[in-house]
Scaffold this motif. Structure first.
Motif, mmCIF file in Angstrom:
data_model
loop_
_atom_site.group_PDB
_atom_site.id
_atom_site.type_symbol
_atom_site.label_atom_id
_atom_site.label_comp_id
_atom_site.label_asym_id
_atom_site.label_seq_id
_atom_site.Cartn_x
_atom_site.Cartn_y
_atom_site.Cartn_z
ATOM 1 N N HIS A 94 3.659 10.297 -11.450
ATOM 2 C CA HIS A 94 2.778 10.040 -10.305
ATOM 3 C C HIS A 94 3.107 8.708 -9.643
ATOM 4 O O HIS A 94 2.286 7.795 -9.653
ATOM 5 C CB HIS A 94 1.305 10.033 -10.735
ATOM 6 C CG HIS A 94 0.907 11.244 -11.498
ATOM 7 N ND1 HIS A 94 0.865 11.287 -12.874
ATOM 8 C CD2 HIS A 94 0.553 12.478 -11.067
ATOM 9 C CE1 HIS A 94 0.493 12.499 -13.257
ATOM 10 N NE2 HIS A 94 0.303 13.240 -12.189
ATOM 11 N N PRO A 96 3.101 6.166 -6.806
ATOM 12 C CA PRO A 96 2.160 6.119 -5.685
ATOM 13 C C PRO A 96 2.807 6.672 -4.418
ATOM 14 O O PRO A 96 3.976 6.410 -4.149
ATOM 15 C CB PRO A 96 1.863 4.626 -5.536
ATOM 16 C CG PRO A 96 2.302 3.984 -6.797
ATOM 17 C CD PRO A 96 3.380 4.850 -7.366
ATOM 18 N N GLU A 143 -3.006 5.602 3.294
ATOM 19 C CA GLU A 143 -3.695 5.916 2.057
ATOM 20 C C GLU A 143 -2.663 5.851 0.940
ATOM 21 O O GLU A 143 -1.607 6.457 1.041
ATOM 22 C CB GLU A 143 -4.283 7.320 2.159
ATOM 23 C CG GLU A 143 -4.996 7.774 0.903
ATOM 24 C CD GLU A 143 -5.383 9.248 1.016
ATOM 25 O OE1 GLU A 143 -6.512 9.518 1.434
ATOM 26 O OE2 GLU A 143 -4.523 10.100 0.718
ATOM 27 N N SER A 145 -1.966 6.890 -2.705
ATOM 28 C CA SER A 145 -2.540 7.732 -3.746
ATOM 29 C C SER A 145 -1.720 7.605 -5.021
ATOM 30 O O SER A 145 -0.493 7.649 -5.013
ATOM 31 C CB SER A 145 -2.636 9.186 -3.282
ATOM 32 O OG SER A 145 -1.397 9.637 -2.820
ATOM 33 N N THR A 146 -2.433 7.435 -6.115
ATOM 34 C CA THR A 146 -1.818 7.296 -7.424
ATOM 35 C C THR A 146 -2.387 8.374 -8.335
ATOM 36 O O THR A 146 -3.315 9.097 -7.933
ATOM 37 C CB THR A 146 -2.117 5.919 -8.048
ATOM 38 O OG1 THR A 146 -3.489 5.917 -8.464
ATOM 39 C CG2 THR A 146 -1.902 4.797 -7.055
ATOM 40 N N GLY A 149 -6.135 7.847 -8.650
ATOM 41 C CA GLY A 149 -7.052 7.823 -7.513
ATOM 42 C C GLY A 149 -6.365 7.313 -6.276
ATOM 43 O O GLY A 149 -5.160 7.040 -6.278
ATOM 44 N N LYS A 150 -7.163 7.217 -5.223
ATOM 45 C CA LYS A 150 -6.596 6.855 -3.932
ATOM 46 C C LYS A 150 -7.247 5.592 -3.386
ATOM 47 O O LYS A 150 -8.414 5.334 -3.639
ATOM 48 C CB LYS A 150 -6.834 7.993 -2.927
ATOM 49 C CG LYS A 150 -6.093 9.254 -3.278
ATOM 50 C CD LYS A 150 -6.450 10.372 -2.338
ATOM 51 C CE LYS A 150 -5.642 11.617 -2.695
ATOM 52 N NZ LYS A 150 -5.998 12.770 -1.876
ATOM 53 N N ALA A 152 -7.803 4.093 0.307
ATOM 54 C CA ALA A 152 -7.672 4.477 1.712
ATOM 55 C C ALA A 152 -7.753 3.269 2.623
ATOM 56 O O ALA A 152 -8.182 2.184 2.215
ATOM 57 C CB ALA A 152 -8.752 5.491 2.083
#
Lengths: 157, 433, 432
Positions: A94, A96, A143, A145-146, A149-150, A152
């Motif tokens: 994942h 980012p 945004e 995102s990881t 979570g994100k 924004a």
């Protein structure tokens, strides 16, 4: 009919004087803009903070910036918890992702730098992204995102 | 006098408009050309007069540190590090007024410039009351003293200007800048030789230096510092460390470090892009900085303002993959990158298998930064199925860095420090730029 | 050591095809694609090119080497208590595994050598270098990639430049093939660029040179051995010796072996090496290629130097022209000096020292300054002697002439042994 003169009439009658005042202000502004240091003009820059995300990732995102003459996007983060931050950096599955909130375009090809064997708490590190096909421009909001979570509305400078 | 009043009122708008235009158009006493996003940024003056103030201020490092520095900045302007890049023409009468906002004496030396005057008299070393040497040149007194240096700009080339007072400390604190002497009548030549021609749109400055944060903290807190303990931790180009080196000039997050170090070129082409880029290296530090540009050699054409030539004018320039300026030295190089093989996905593909993603390191840490396509400037539509181009427009990036590799770190963290990038755009340029 | 002259023709290529190609890939575990869609292998079809070609297979791994045991100890860092027999210093390095079976390649894990295998190629040859990452036997916790950076290759494209942050690095258990078509003869070097401050310091550094096309005798000078396409024979030589100059910070090697972290700005080297050895090991003969059995059995070879196979001893006959190829991949400047013999510097950074208008710019000197990442080509003519005579080649930076600061001579020093005319047979390869 009242004796009150309409404001537009006043303006018309006083147009010359108002013009002079406006021009004088313009002159002052021009002098100020031309000769003052640029430091005064620095806009505020703030990255939204998300305590829950920070505690999960062990890092705080501090900057998104366009570098390399627009070809690269730099994400800077400060290490809060080096164990979690290492996990964040090692989370190969994942990495980012950066998404332009306006256009939906993504920058995903990252050099998530491993700048040594150990991340030091309190120290700031960076990730560079290829700016895929101009996905992100200065002034955009993205945004990030990881896996955890994100974040924004991160402004890009 | 209503009639005069009316006349004034009629004239005033025109006068004010003229004044506004004048303010905007007429250059100030010293001015920077419209700030380019990258490349050397000159400070020029129609009268070749500059006013600098030595003062203290802060810079930031990419790892989040804030370092107290001393530097020269434009008088009345904001603090900047390094000092402004002063550009003059060879033979010009140059005046530099130094104002000293520091609490100790300071000065400016102009190595490579001859017959420098201070206050109209030859600039001279200074001695203290006991007869001990206290400054290598005439000082401006502490706390708002000033001194005026004048000289006739010497041979075209690249020069340092730097403090000549308490040199170990004041050099380390950041009191230095670049002086560029341009060739009269040939602004596109590094020197008087035609073979020093470069593309003025691709002129770059590499001011190399280093910082020991402990020394700076000691100066900031007015503590003594044992210089035997000197250990540099930050290594900089133009006062910035990687990745700040690839941020634009005047990046807003680096208000006191205005100069970037990104090289941004297109491939050499005899017809459309024949002129090389010029890189001006200055070693403002106290050790060698062996600088290694990846991707292409650079031709060393001048050192310390002297062209690489024989007494009879024959060319003695040479090719380098490593430029190793000594302390205080300047080196000017011409650089090009040639598309030697013209790889083309359809007609001349790279003769080895392209790696699949799992065959590259993309973790721990997506270490790689590969666009997926080795083909300069090819769009996804041109590339064969499965090959994608993740760059802005299929451009290449090469790294350039100190090969004393501990200098290519931010306090030991690799891929930092004295390092920048060379960006090579497709021959037709980068659409959307 | 392996000073590889480029094989002409395709027979060698045909033999290697199965090894560096299919078999090399066969050791790969099944990987998973990250971030993007999977794509077929072998997207690019090899172009039909008229050039001769050569293929080399390197492996990157870790291992143990030996500094002289009589050097003062640097407790607790050196000698390293974890070291294997006959060794005392932990290193990363390359191995030449060309032609080996996959099992043999895998067996090289933990057997790194310093300096890396010496590579040489003919100009205008298509070169493929396959790098296999065997991982680090001492540090299974580390997932470091490796790369090959051909330092100084002109007009490189990022894919083959070996900078992981800008192109790719090779993960453990996988391999990648680099392609080069060298157009510029001269002395280069290669090294791993993955976390380069660490991997270079740990030993992943080697010599690489490109031989000029004029060697074939079709470019206005007789066929022979030349450093450059000089056109006038001024770079002709009879024997060549290459020197990779490095500095070894023993403390950092210990920390890497013992799962500790270095601050690289504390860099403070303890040993100064030529081709991975320090004096007096520098004058010992080359160790045979990768054969510990042979090395152990033959009294001429020091089992301590099994993984430091490259000798720095210079031998030549009176009147012969000797080419010294110097490259520095330490982090400090050095000054190579020879007493009693004039040195002519003919090349710097794989460039013949001539102006763009052809003006000669050779320098005759006794001391050659060389900074980190630089190379020099130096030619001397062996003086006339009537009996074997020894000259010293050493680093005039005397700090680099000790082993961990001890007494006596050590570090970057070697000998030039000049014999009467006709004593030595023609040279078989560099550094022999």
């Amino acid at each position: 009919m009242t004796l009150v003169t309409h404001w537009s009439t006043v303006i018309r009658r006083q147009a010359g004087r108002i013009l002079i005042v406006l021009l004088a202000l313009g002159f002052i502004a021009a002098v100020g803009w031309r000769f003052a240091g640029s430091a005064d003009a620095k806009p505020n820059y703030a990255v939204p903070q998300d305590g829950r995300l920070e505690s999960k990732l062990g890092v705080r995102i501090t900057q998104a910036a366009l570098v390399g003459d627009g070809g690269l996007v730099e994400i800077r983060y400060t290490v809060l918890d080096n164990q979690r931050a290492s996990a964040f950096q090692n989370d190969v599955k994942h990495p980012p992702l950066l998404k332009n909130e306006k256009s939906g375009k993504q920058a995903w090809r990252a050099a998530l730098m491993k700048q040594g064997h150990e991340l030091r708490p309190g120290q700031t590190y960076y990730i560079l992204y290829l700016n895929n096909h101009n996905a992100i421009k200065r002034g955009d909001k993205i945004e990030i995102s990881t896996g955890s979570g994100k974040l924004a509305h991160v402004p890009v400078r | 006098m209503p009639s005069l009043n009316r006349a004034l009122r009629r004239v005033a708008p025109f006068a004010l408009v003229a004044a506004i235009i004048g303010v905007l158009v007429v250059p100030g006493p010293q001015s920077s050309a419209a700030a380019p996003t990258d490349g050397l940024e000159c400070e020029t003056s129609p009268s070749n007069s500059f006013s600098l103030t030595a003062s203290g201020g802060y810079i930031s490092t990419p790892d989040g540190n804030s370092i107290y520095m001393w530097s020269y900045g434009d008088t009345g302007g904001s603090f900047q590090f390094p000092g402004p890049t002063l550009c003059v023409e060879s033979g010009a009468n140059v005046t530099v007024v130094l104002h000293n906002a520091l609490s100790e004496p300071t000065s400016i030396m102009f190595p490579g410039q001859n017959k420098v005057l201070a206050g109209g008299k030859p600039a001279q070393p200074e001695n203290d009351a006991n007869g001990n040497l206290s400054s290598l040149t005439t000082t401006a007194a502490a706390n708002n003293g000033s001194v005026t240096y004048t000289f006739v700009a010497g041979a075209p080339g690249t020069y340092l200007y730097q403090s000549g007072t308490d040199v170990q400390k004041q050099q380390q604190m950041g009191l230095f800048g670049a002086l560029v002497v341009r060739t009269k009548g040939h602004p596109d030549q590094e020197n008087g030789r035609a073979d020093s021609t470069f593309d003025p749109a691709h002129e770059y400055l590499y001011m190399l230096s280093e910082v020991d944060p402990d020394a700076h903290l000691a100066v900031e807190r007015k503590r003594t510092y044992n210089w035997n303990n000197y250990t540099p931790r930050y290594f900089m180009i133009n006062g910035r460390s990687m990745p700040d080196t690839i941020a634009p000039n005047h990046a807003e997050w680096l208000p006191n470090q205005p100069y970037g170090a990104l090289i941004h070129i297109r491939p050499y082409d005899e017809q459309t892009n024949p002129r090389p880029a010029l890189i001006r290296y200055l070693n403002a530090g106290t050790t060698n900085y062996p600088f290694h540009p990846h991707g292409s050699d650079e031709q060393l054409i001048a050192r310390d303002g002297h062209p690489a030539q024989a007494p009879d004018g024959k060319d003695l320039s040479y090719s380098n993959f490593l430029i190793d300026p000594a302390p205080g030295q300047t080196v000017d190089t011409l650089m090009t990158w040639k598309d030697a093989e013209h790889w083309n996905s359809a007609t001349n593909p790279v003769p080895v298998p392209l790696p699949q993603l799992q065959d590259q390191i993309v973790g721990p840490g997506t270490e790689t930064w590969f666009s997926e396509s080795p083909y300069l400037g090819e769009s996804d539509a041109q590339l064969p199925p499965g090959v994608v181009q993740n760059n802005q427009c299929g451009e290449y990036y090469h790294v350039a860095h100190s090969h004393a590799l501990q200098q290519a770190t931010n306090f030991g963290a690799s891929f930092g420090g004295m390092m920048t990038l060379i960006r090579i755009d497709p021959p037709a340029g980068c659409p959307g730029q | 050591m392996s000073d590889r002259a480029t094989p002409r023709g395709l027979s060698r290529r045909a033999i290697l095809a199965g090894v560096a190609g299919a078999a090399g890939w066969a050791i790969l575990p099944a990987g998973s694609s990250v971030g993007a869609s999977a794509r077929p292998r072998g997207l690019a079809v090899p172009a039909e090119v008229p050039n001769p070609s050569t293929e080399i297979h390197l492996a990157g791994t870790d291992g143990w080497v030996s500094m002289p045991g009589d050097a003062p100890a640097i407790p607790p860092f050196w000698p390293d208590p974890l070291a294997r027999e006959n060794s005392n210093l932990y290193v990363f390095g390359f191995r030449d595994v060309t032609g080996m079976s996959p099992d043999e390649v895998t067996a090289q894990r933990g057997k790194a050598q310093i300096s890396a295998p010496m590579l040489s190629f003919d100009q205008e040859t298509d070169v493929k270098i396959t790098l296999t990452n065997l991982g680090l036997s001492m540090r299974p916790d580390l997932t470091d990639g490796h790369t090959v950076h051909w330092h100084g290759f002109q007009n490189a494209i990022p894919l083959f430049d070996g900078v992981p942050e800008l192109s790719i690095s090779v993960p453990i258990g996988r391999d990648f093939t680099y392609f080069y078509r060298p157009h510029d003869p001269g002395t280069y070097m290669y090294h791993c660029h993955f976390e380069d401050v660490e991997h270079v310091q740990m030993g992943m550094t080697g010599m690489l040179f490109v031989r000029p096309v004029q060697n074939d005798g079709t470019h206005g000078v007789p066929a022979g051995t030349y450093a450059y396409n000089c056109g006038d024979g001024s770079t002709r030589y009879d024997r060549e010796f290459a020197f990779m100059m490095t500095e070894i910070w023993a403390e950092s090697h210990y920390r890497d072996a013992h799962i500790q972290v270095n601050d690289w700005t504390d860099f403070e080297p303890s040993f100064f090496a030529l081709n991975g050895r320090v004096y007096p090991d520098t004058v010992k003969p080359n160790a045979p290629d990768f054969d510990p059995v042979k090395a152990g059995a033959d009294a001429r070879y020091d089992p301590r130097l099994q993984y430091q196979p490259i000798s720095s001893l210079i031998t030549c006959n009176s009147g012969e022209r000797v080419l010294l190829r110097l490259a520095n991949l330490g982090y400090r400047n050095h000054a190579v000096t020879v007493d009693g013999i004039d040195l002519t510097v003919v090349g710097k950074d794989a460039g013949l020292l001539r102006g763009r208008d052809g003006t000669p710019n050779y320098q005759v000197t006794n001391t050659v300054e060389i900074g980190p990442g630089e190379s020099r080509d130096v030619i001397f003519e062996a003086p006339a002697v009537d009996r074997p005579t020894t000259f010293l080649l050493y680093d005039r930076d005397y700090v680099s002439l000790t082993n961990s600061g001890g007494r006596g001579y050590g570090g970057q020093m070697t000998e030039i042994r000049v014999y009467p005319t006709g004593t030595l047979a023609p040279q078989a390869g560099a550094n022999t």
